[in-house]
Motif scaffolding. Structure first.
Motif, PDB file in Angstrom:
ATOM      1  N   LEU A  41      23.118 106.789  76.808  1.00 46.45           N
ATOM      2  CA  LEU A  41      22.779 105.293  76.820  1.00 46.45           C
ATOM      3  C   LEU A  41      23.060 104.813  78.103  1.00 46.45           C
ATOM      4  N   GLY A  42      24.188 105.290  78.793  1.00 49.98           N
ATOM      5  CA  GLY A  42      24.215 104.864  80.298  1.00 49.98           C
ATOM      6  C   GLY A  42      25.200 103.497  80.239  1.00 49.98           C
ATOM      7  N   PRO A  43      25.832 103.186  81.296  1.00 46.60           N
ATOM      8  CA  PRO A  43      26.548 101.836  81.341  1.00 46.60           C
ATOM      9  C   PRO A  43      25.934 100.623  81.431  1.00 46.60           C
ATOM     10  N   TYR A  44      24.502 100.812  81.739  1.00 51.02           N
ATOM     11  CA  TYR A  44      23.780  99.485  81.920  1.00 51.02           C
ATOM     12  C   TYR A  44      22.904  98.829  80.933  1.00 51.02           C
ATOM     13  N   TYR A  45      23.262  99.194  79.519  1.00 49.35           N
ATOM     14  CA  TYR A  45      22.349  98.850  78.390  1.00 49.35           C
ATOM     15  C   TYR A  45      22.917  97.469  78.128  1.00 49.35           C
ATOM     16  N   VAL A  46      22.004  96.718  77.914  1.00 42.75           N
ATOM     17  CA  VAL A  46      22.421  95.049  77.321  1.00 42.75           C
ATOM     18  C   VAL A  46      21.538  94.620  76.179  1.00 42.75           C
ATOM     19  N   PRO A  47      22.216  94.128  75.279  1.00 44.34           N
ATOM     20  CA  PRO A  47      21.550  93.991  73.756  1.00 44.34           C
ATOM     21  C   PRO A  47      20.874  92.541  74.046  1.00 44.34           C
ATOM     22  N   ASN A  48      19.973  92.226  73.234  1.00 47.18           N
ATOM     23  CA  ASN A  48      19.245  91.090  73.166  1.00 47.18           C
ATOM     24  C   ASN A  48      18.500  90.617  74.445  1.00 47.18           C
ATOM     25  N   THR A  49      17.811  91.738  74.642  1.00 42.81           N
ATOM     26  CA  THR A  49      16.921  91.451  76.083  1.00 42.81           C
ATOM     27  C   THR A  49      15.727  90.664  75.613  1.00 42.81           C
ATOM     28  N   PRO A  50      15.040  90.012  76.644  1.00 43.91           N
ATOM     29  CA  PRO A  50      13.929  89.183  76.226  1.00 43.91           C
ATOM     30  C   PRO A  50      12.494  89.973  75.873  1.00 43.91           C
ATOM     31  N   VAL A  51      11.767  89.509  74.797  1.00 48.69           N
ATOM     32  CA  VAL A  51      10.674  90.111  74.456  1.00 48.69           C
ATOM     33  C   VAL A  51       9.650  89.920  75.305  1.00 48.69           C
ATOM     34  N   SER A  52       9.110  90.987  75.862  1.00 53.90           N
ATOM     35  CA  SER A  52       7.946  91.062  76.751  1.00 53.90           C
ATOM     36  C   SER A  52       7.297  92.398  76.978  1.00 53.90           C
ATOM     37  N   ARG A  53       6.175  92.401  77.471  1.00 56.46           N
ATOM     38  CA  ARG A  53       5.573  93.863  77.981  1.00 56.46           C
ATOM     39  C   ARG A  53       5.373  93.932  79.362  1.00 56.46           C
ATOM     40  N   THR A  54       5.945  93.126  79.955  1.00 57.34           N
ATOM     41  CA  THR A  54       5.943  93.351  81.596  1.00 57.34           C
ATOM     42  C   THR A  54       7.508  93.218  82.113  1.00 57.34           C
ATOM     43  N   TRP A  87      14.877  99.813  79.634  1.00 56.08           N
ATOM     44  CA  TRP A  87      15.633  99.142  80.780  1.00 56.08           C
ATOM     45  C   TRP A  87      15.454 100.343  81.984  1.00 56.08           C
ATOM     46  N   GLN A  88      15.873  99.920  83.389  1.00 55.98           N
ATOM     47  CA  GLN A  88      15.632 100.450  84.297  1.00 55.98           C
ATOM     48  C   GLN A  88      16.094 100.186  85.607  1.00 55.98           C
ATOM     49  N   ALA A  89      16.323 101.134  86.411  1.00 54.49           N
ATOM     50  CA  ALA A  89      16.609 100.322  87.981  1.00 54.49           C
ATOM     51  C   ALA A  89      15.517  99.822  88.439  1.00 54.49           C
ATOM     52  N   ASP A  90      15.633  98.973  89.396  1.00 51.78           N
ATOM     53  CA  ASP A  90      14.495  98.377  90.035  1.00 51.78           C
ATOM     54  C   ASP A  90      14.073  99.409  91.223  1.00 51.78           C
ATOM     55  N   LYS A  91      13.068  98.918  92.032  1.00 55.60           N
ATOM     56  CA  LYS A  91      12.590  99.899  93.066  1.00 55.60           C
ATOM     57  C   LYS A  91      13.624 100.570  94.077  1.00 55.60           C
ATOM     58  N   THR A  92      14.819  99.646  94.260  1.00 60.04           N
ATOM     59  CA  THR A  92      15.876 100.011  95.280  1.00 60.04           C
ATOM     60  C   THR A  92      17.009 101.012  94.504  1.00 60.04           C
ATOM     61  N   GLY A  93      16.955 101.015  93.082  1.00 64.41           N
ATOM     62  CA  GLY A  93      17.918 102.006  92.564  1.00 64.41           C
ATOM     63  C   GLY A  93      18.881 100.955  92.098  1.00 64.41           C
ATOM     64  N   LEU A  94      18.687  99.817  91.732  1.00 65.77           N
ATOM     65  CA  LEU A  94      19.707  98.814  91.233  1.00 65.77           C
ATOM     66  C   LEU A  94      19.550  98.194  90.015  1.00 65.77           C
ATOM     67  N   TYR A  95      20.638  98.095  89.054  1.00 63.08           N
ATOM     68  CA  TYR A  95      20.274  97.555  87.796  1.00 63.08           C
ATOM     69  C   TYR A  95      20.825  96.012  87.985  1.00 63.08           C
ATOM     70  N   PHE A  96      20.033  95.325  86.922  1.00 65.05           N
ATOM     71  CA  PHE A  96      20.523  93.827  86.984  1.00 65.05           C
ATOM     72  C   PHE A  96      20.610  93.486  85.318  1.00 65.05           C
TER      73      PHE A  96
END
Length: 208
Positions: A41-54, A87-96
């Motif tokens: 699962l990794g340490p960066y999972y966040v529940p209740n994220t926005p509903v979106s397809r982008t 969820w994923q890292a951005d293009k620089t490899g960072l999670y938010f």
């Protein structure tokens, strides 16, 4: 890939059936679909994220990708209404906590799609993790699927992955990137107005 028997029908002008990752055709017929291998699962999972397809948008010069697939059960039947968190890292490899993560619901045919950027790689210790996208797929009456999607030809896969608990050596999780078809472009145009030149197909398989 589709079985050779199915593909021979191309000579008659009949299209090949879509390949479902995990389908067992080793004895000459389809026995079912193998459950998608799990991953950390990794340490960066966040529940209740926005509903979106982008997600994970940046500049027009970013490397955008259309991800599409279908959620199946072990009998290769679509699982309609499955909830898909990504969820994923951005293009620089960072999670938010507040970007590069969304959720959405698969349709009545189990299909889903979204547009994102190619995730960046980041170091664990002295070595880079392979580029990847995290998934958590849930549906009533099914066991959740927690996994990661990887990309072929990444030198950090498998034994080179510094994450000892991760499953980046699993062939079912390593996907090819291809150019969009005409049908892909129609689907992409429903989500974004800018060019997307990469497509990846990922078909999670759930068990009861």
């Amino acid at each position: 890939m589709p079985s050779p028997i199915v593909c021979l029908f191309l000579l008659l002008g009949i299209a090949c059936a879509q390949f479902v990752p995990g389908t067992d055709t080793g004895n000459g017929h389809q026995d079912g679909c193998s459950v998608t291998p799990g991953d950390d699962l990794g340490p960066y999972y966040v529940p209740n994220t926005p509903v979106s397809r982008t997600m994970c948008f940046g500049t027009a010069e970013d490397d955008y990708m259309f991800v599409k697939g279908t959620v199946y059960d072990v009998h290769c039947h679509p699982v309609h209404g499955a909830n898909v968190e990504v969820w994923q890292a951005d293009k620089t490899g960072l999670y938010f906590d507040d970007r590069c993560r969304v959720q959405f619901t698969a349709d009545q045919q189990g299909a889903f799609s979204f547009v994102t950027t190619m995730p960046g790689k980041y170091k664990l210790g002295y070595y880079y993790r392979p580029a990847h996208i995290h998934y958590r797929v849930t549906a009533h009456g099914y066991r959740e699927v927690v996994t990661q999607q990887y990309f072929s030809h990444d030198p950090s896969l498998g034994v080179n992955d510094p994450c000892g608990e991760c499953n980046s050596g699993s062939a079912e999780l390593i996907l090819d990137v291809r150019a969009p078809t005409a049908d892909d472009l129609l689907q992409i145009a429903q989500l974004v107005s800018f060019p997307v030149n990469k497509v990846v197909e990922f078909n999670p398989v759930m068990s009861h």
